[in-house]
Structures are given as C-alpha cells and as structure tokens.
Enzyme design. Sequence first.
Site, PDB file in Angstrom:
ATOM      1  N   CYS A   1     -40.305  60.833 -16.801  1.00 37.16           N
ATOM      2  CA  CYS A   1     -40.159  61.051 -18.261  1.00 37.16           C
ATOM      3  C   CYS A   1     -40.321  62.486 -18.348  1.00 37.16           C
ATOM      4  O   CYS A   1     -41.508  63.092 -18.518  1.00 37.16           O
ATOM      5  CB  CYS A   1     -41.186  60.295 -19.101  1.00 37.16           C
ATOM      6  SG  CYS A   1     -41.373  60.592 -20.745  1.00 37.16           S
TER       7      CYS A   1
ATOM      8  N   CYS B   1     -42.504  63.130 -21.508  1.00 41.52           N
ATOM      9  CA  CYS B   1     -44.172  63.002 -21.287  1.00 41.52           C
ATOM     10  C   CYS B   1     -44.550  64.089 -20.437  1.00 41.52           C
ATOM     11  O   CYS B   1     -45.668  64.352 -20.806  1.00 41.52           O
ATOM     12  CB  CYS B   1     -44.294  61.727 -20.806  1.00 41.52           C
ATOM     13  SG  CYS B   1     -43.449  60.364 -21.302  1.00 41.52           S
ATOM     14  N   ASP B   2     -43.932  64.484 -19.513  1.00 41.70           N
ATOM     15  CA  ASP B   2     -44.525  65.301 -18.574  1.00 41.70           C
ATOM     16  C   ASP B   2     -44.287  66.844 -18.438  1.00 41.70           C
ATOM     17  O   ASP B   2     -44.679  67.710 -17.569  1.00 41.70           O
ATOM     18  CB  ASP B   2     -44.527  64.722 -17.014  1.00 41.70           C
ATOM     19  CG  ASP B   2     -45.312  63.314 -17.177  1.00 41.70           C
ATOM     20  OD1 ASP B   2     -46.188  63.336 -17.794  1.00 41.70           O
ATOM     21  OD2 ASP B   2     -44.995  62.220 -16.461  1.00 41.70           O
TER      22      ASP B   2
END
Length: 315
Positions: A136, A139-140
Amino acid sequence: MEETKTKVLIIGSGPAGCTAGIYASRANLKPILFEGEQPGGQLTQTTDIENFPGYPNGVQGMQMMNELRDQAVRFGTDIKSRSIVKVDFSKRPFRCEDDHGDVYMAETVIISTGASAKYLGLADETKYQGLGVSACATCDGFFYRNRNVAVVGGGDTACEEALYLSTLAKKVYMIVRKDYLRASNVMQKRVMERENIEILFRCNTVGLFGEDGVEGAKLVRDKGTDHEELLDIAIDGFFLAIGHKPNTDIFKEYLEMDELGYIKTNEPHTSTNVEGVFAAGDCADPIYRQAITSAGTGCRAALDAEHFLMDHNEL
C-alpha cells in the site's frame, strides 16, 4: 455442537469489523464478532500508521487494532477467536458455522472479511514484511521520502502507485514482467513522462536483500532466454501492486459480487442483495482500501443493521 442466537453477527476484525462492533454494542444489539485467521486484519502487519485521525504522532498497526478491539469489548461486543467457515443465507435467521463446529443463528450479518494483497511468493517478502515490503503506497509511501523504491506490476494500479510514490521518493523503479504496460494509455503516458520513474521491462524479482531492512532487489531480465541477465537495484522500499483478492469465497453462493469477488452493496447503504446481510471494509471496496474508509463503512453497516431490525420490529 452448540447453537447460539444473535441479532448481529460480525465476520472480520479489522477497522470495519471493530467499528461495527462498537456501534452495534452501543445500540444494545449485543453483537458477536469473529476475529478470523488474522485478528485485527491487515493492519496488524503494518508498522507505523500516520494517516489515521487521532494519532498525531503515528501509531503501530498492532497497537491501533488492539485499541479498537478493546473499545468494542468495552461496549459489550462478544469477540470469538474463531473463524466462520460456512454460511447459509437462504433464509433468516442466517445460519453461520465456525471452525469448531458451533452454529450461530443471526438475524443480521455484517461481513467485514477484508481483502488480501497478492504477493509474488518470495520468502523475502515475509522476511522483510514491515521492513521495506508493502502492498500500500498510500499507507507507507510517506516513510520513503527522498529514497529509492520499486513498484512491482504493470497495470493501472501499479502506475497509480508509482506516480504517487514519485511525488515522495527520489527514484521509483517499476518492475514489469512483460515488455509493455497493461495500464490504460493515459496512465502509461503519465508514467513515461515522470522523470524520476524508470520502467524495467521483462524483469522478474527473485529476491530482496538487506541487513535490518530492504536495501535492494535481485532481478532477472529475460528469464529463461539465451540472453538472461541478472541485475541488482538499490532500493529502500518494495511495493507490491499486482492486485488484491477479497476474502469472500464462502459467500459466493448467496451474494452478488463483481468479477474480482468484491461484494456489491446498494450504495449509499451497505446492504447486499440478501436482505439482512451487510458488507463493510475492503471486502466491498476495490477502490480506496484505507483503514479510515473501512472504519466508516463499519459504522454505516452497524447503523444499517440496526435500522433493518427496527423496520422488522425485532428490537
């Protein structure tokens, strides 16, 4: 075999399931929630989470899910450390059987089983999970500002991930098995025009390396041909973008799904084609796949279930 009756049965324990538990409990519906094989869902495999509201300094994925779980329990959610393995949605109450053989008869069911990212199957993906391997970028990606990263895949999703990462990272490699991108023309054009994206065509990843985290990837170009070539690239992050598989197989006999297996809901509600069955989180979301959007649909599913029970004079 033990049989238990419940007004609300929740299958899945990620942000959607736990949030549904919180709302259903506060409505005095006494929900039963099944954690499944991965209690807490995908977020428990994530290290720092910095984009979930309420955590200005970030939070560990496991910690956040433990806190969501504790909150659901505080309000009365009965959490079972088991998995639902068989369902019968042909009539209400719905019959759900767990992996111990016990049966639960539910007036409503909220499905929040999530989706699993597809991986290449390399041992190094597990070794470096949370240490440079991610599925992701949204997300990261923030953790890889001004660093080198790689994205695996050649479709629209991979291009979107690469473009997003290119706004943060110093350099983005796209590792593509074929000699072309499968993405739409407009996405291909955007990727080709981005200066800090380099596409490595005809390449397969065979391993990762690094001491305390990912420091590079081992690739093979033109694998299986006379001009097969080994090459290493220096990267700090390795992002998988080869698709997700919704965890919905046991519901296929009863619920309408798209071609990928995502449960179809009657927007703006979370109801499915079966009255009394609702779906929340990534199992019904092929687009956003974020913790906060999952939590939001978990709230909506609990409210939808409550309204359904009220409309049927079952409260």
